[in-house]
Design a protein around this motif. Structure first.
Motif, PDB file in Angstrom:
ATOM      1  N   SER A 179     -26.933  54.884  -4.199  1.00 41.40           N
ATOM      2  CA  SER A 179     -27.190  55.666  -5.403  1.00 41.40           C
ATOM      3  C   SER A 179     -28.537  55.265  -5.990  1.00 41.40           C
ATOM      4  CB  SER A 179     -26.099  55.440  -6.441  1.00 41.40           C
ATOM      5  OG  SER A 179     -26.172  54.109  -6.952  1.00 41.40           O
ATOM      6  N   GLU A 238     -29.198  54.442  -9.034  1.00 39.11           N
ATOM      7  CA  GLU A 238     -29.017  53.268  -9.902  1.00 39.11           C
ATOM      8  C   GLU A 238     -28.994  51.979  -9.077  1.00 39.11           C
ATOM      9  OE1 GLU A 238     -27.163  55.983  -9.941  1.00 39.11           O
ATOM     10  OE2 GLU A 238     -27.828  56.881 -11.845  1.00 39.11           O
ATOM     11  N   ASP A 239     -28.275  52.002  -7.957  1.00 37.42           N
ATOM     12  CA  ASP A 239     -28.187  50.791  -7.126  1.00 37.42           C
ATOM     13  C   ASP A 239     -29.542  50.449  -6.506  1.00 37.42           C
ATOM     14  OD1 ASP A 239     -25.517  50.493  -7.700  1.00 37.42           O
ATOM     15  OD2 ASP A 239     -24.797  51.434  -5.846  1.00 37.42           O
ATOM     16  N   CYS A 279     -32.511  51.181  -7.758  1.00 34.24           N
ATOM     17  CA  CYS A 279     -33.383  50.670  -8.823  1.00 34.24           C
ATOM     18  C   CYS A 279     -33.024  49.232  -9.168  1.00 34.24           C
ATOM     19  CB  CYS A 279     -33.277  51.564 -10.057  1.00 34.24           C
ATOM     20  SG  CYS A 279     -34.085  53.174  -9.857  1.00 34.24           S
ATOM     21  N   ASP A 280     -31.731  48.915  -9.213  1.00 38.82           N
ATOM     22  CA  ASP A 280     -31.313  47.532  -9.481  1.00 38.82           C
ATOM     23  C   ASP A 280     -31.802  46.604  -8.373  1.00 38.82           C
ATOM     24  OD1 ASP A 280     -30.068  48.211 -11.831  1.00 38.82           O
ATOM     25  OD2 ASP A 280     -28.068  48.388 -10.953  1.00 38.82           O
ATOM     26  N   ARG A 338     -35.553  46.228  -8.756  1.00 45.98           N
ATOM     27  CA  ARG A 338     -35.831  45.435  -9.954  1.00 45.98           C
ATOM     28  C   ARG A 338     -35.583  43.947  -9.682  1.00 45.98           C
ATOM     29  NH1 ARG A 338     -32.525  47.739 -12.887  1.00 45.98           N
ATOM     30  NH2 ARG A 338     -33.882  49.265 -13.917  1.00 45.98           N
TER      31      ARG A 338
END
Length: 311
Positions: A269, A271-272, A274-275, A278
């Motif tokens: 995903s 979100e995953d 990007c985490d 990051r």
């Protein structure tokens, strides 16, 4: 000098004045071809012609106050000759500047056509890579689009951005030298196979370093597997030793690899991913590049263009 002689003298001066005024017009037209930064210097030429005009007018109006006979005619003819000479110089200069401008446009067009041919060739190489490795089909185009979107957030010149695009399209060109048994292996790679796969940046350097116009694009194919903390390959570069273009591409490459299905994982995903990126800032990735990446409209970039015309 008699009345007829005075009239002739005035006629000669008047003709010279017409040539001078035409010279001013030619000079102003020449100024249109001169870069704005240099026009102030060209204005000095106009000023000199203007002083010449004033001298003509003074001679014109003072002609009735002296009687010089033949000398008067000679003076008038000298003035006229000077005026014609100035006019011819200005006229020929304008024609030369016009031809130079035409040639510049022609050269620019030819240069653009040459760059277009280069780009088409490089895009063809990128397509050849995708045909060889069906699993990553579309990866080269997508990662190029993402790399260009991210690179535009940094202080690159248009010329540098062009080479970043080339480097993105050719980032895996070294895999052309990796044997099929390694590249197409669907199972875990042996240590020897891993070592062979890790040689593809060196292969890229060997393949591209002999092509002079591609030397500025070599940073990405050669250095995109280097890591911020120095744990990457092939040279173990660390921090800003790694070219900025390669640091930018490394983030875009991981984004695309995780955002799409591969034989060894399903797509993650947004979100995953990007985490993950990051958390890699300061270890695997340049923290400043990560910060700029997280500011992107990732879905918008993904949809903006997945063609070789990106950038």
């Amino acid at each position: 000098m008699g009345i007829p002689g005075l009239a002739l003298h005035h006629l000669i001066i008047a003709i010279g004045l017409v040539f001078l005024l035409a010279s001013i017009y030619q000079s102003r037209k020449i100024g249109e071809y001169i870069p704005s930064a240099l026009r102030s210097r060209w204005s000095v030429i106009n000023a000199l012609i203007g002083f010449f005009v004033l001298g003509y007018m003074a001679e014109f109006f003072s002609g009735d106050r002296h009687s010089l006979g033949l000398v008067g005619y000679v003076v008038g003819l000298v003035y006229l000759g000077g005026a014609v000479f100035v006019f011819l110089v200005m006229r020929l200069s304008r024609l030369a500047m016009r031809q130079i401008r035409h040639d510049e446009h022609k050269i620019t067009k030819m240069n653009q056509e040459l760059w277009d041919a280069y780009e088409s060739t490089i895009e063809g190489w990128g397509r050849a890579l995708e045909l060889r490795d069906r699993e990553t089909e579309g990866h080269t185009r997508r990662v190029c689009t993402m790399t260009m979107a991210l690179a535009e957030r940094f202080d690159f010149t248009p010329g540098q951005l062009r080479y970043i695009k080339f480097g993105s399209l050719l980032h895996d060109i070294g895999k052309m030298a990796v044997p099929d048994v390694v590249l197409m292996n669907e199972g875990p790679l042996s240590e020897a196979e891993k070592m062979e796969m890790m040689r593809h940046p060196d292969y890229a350097r060997q393949m591209l370093s002999g092509i002079n116009f591609l030397l500025p694009a070599l940073d990405i194919p050669y250095c995109h597997h280097e890591r911020w903390d120095g744990s990457g390959y092939p040279r173990g570069l660390k921090g800003e030793e790694i070219p900025l273009a390669a640091r930018i591409f490394a983030v875009a490459d991981v984004w695309d690899a995780l955002a799409h299905d591969r034989r060894y994982h399903k797509a993650w995903s947004v979100e995953d991913i990007c985490d993950h990126i990051r958390c890699g800032g300061g270890s695997r990735f340049d923290p400043q590049v990560v910060a700029q990446f997280l500011k992107l409209d990732l879905c918008g970039v993904e949809q903006a263009g997945c063609s070789f015309d990106a950038g």
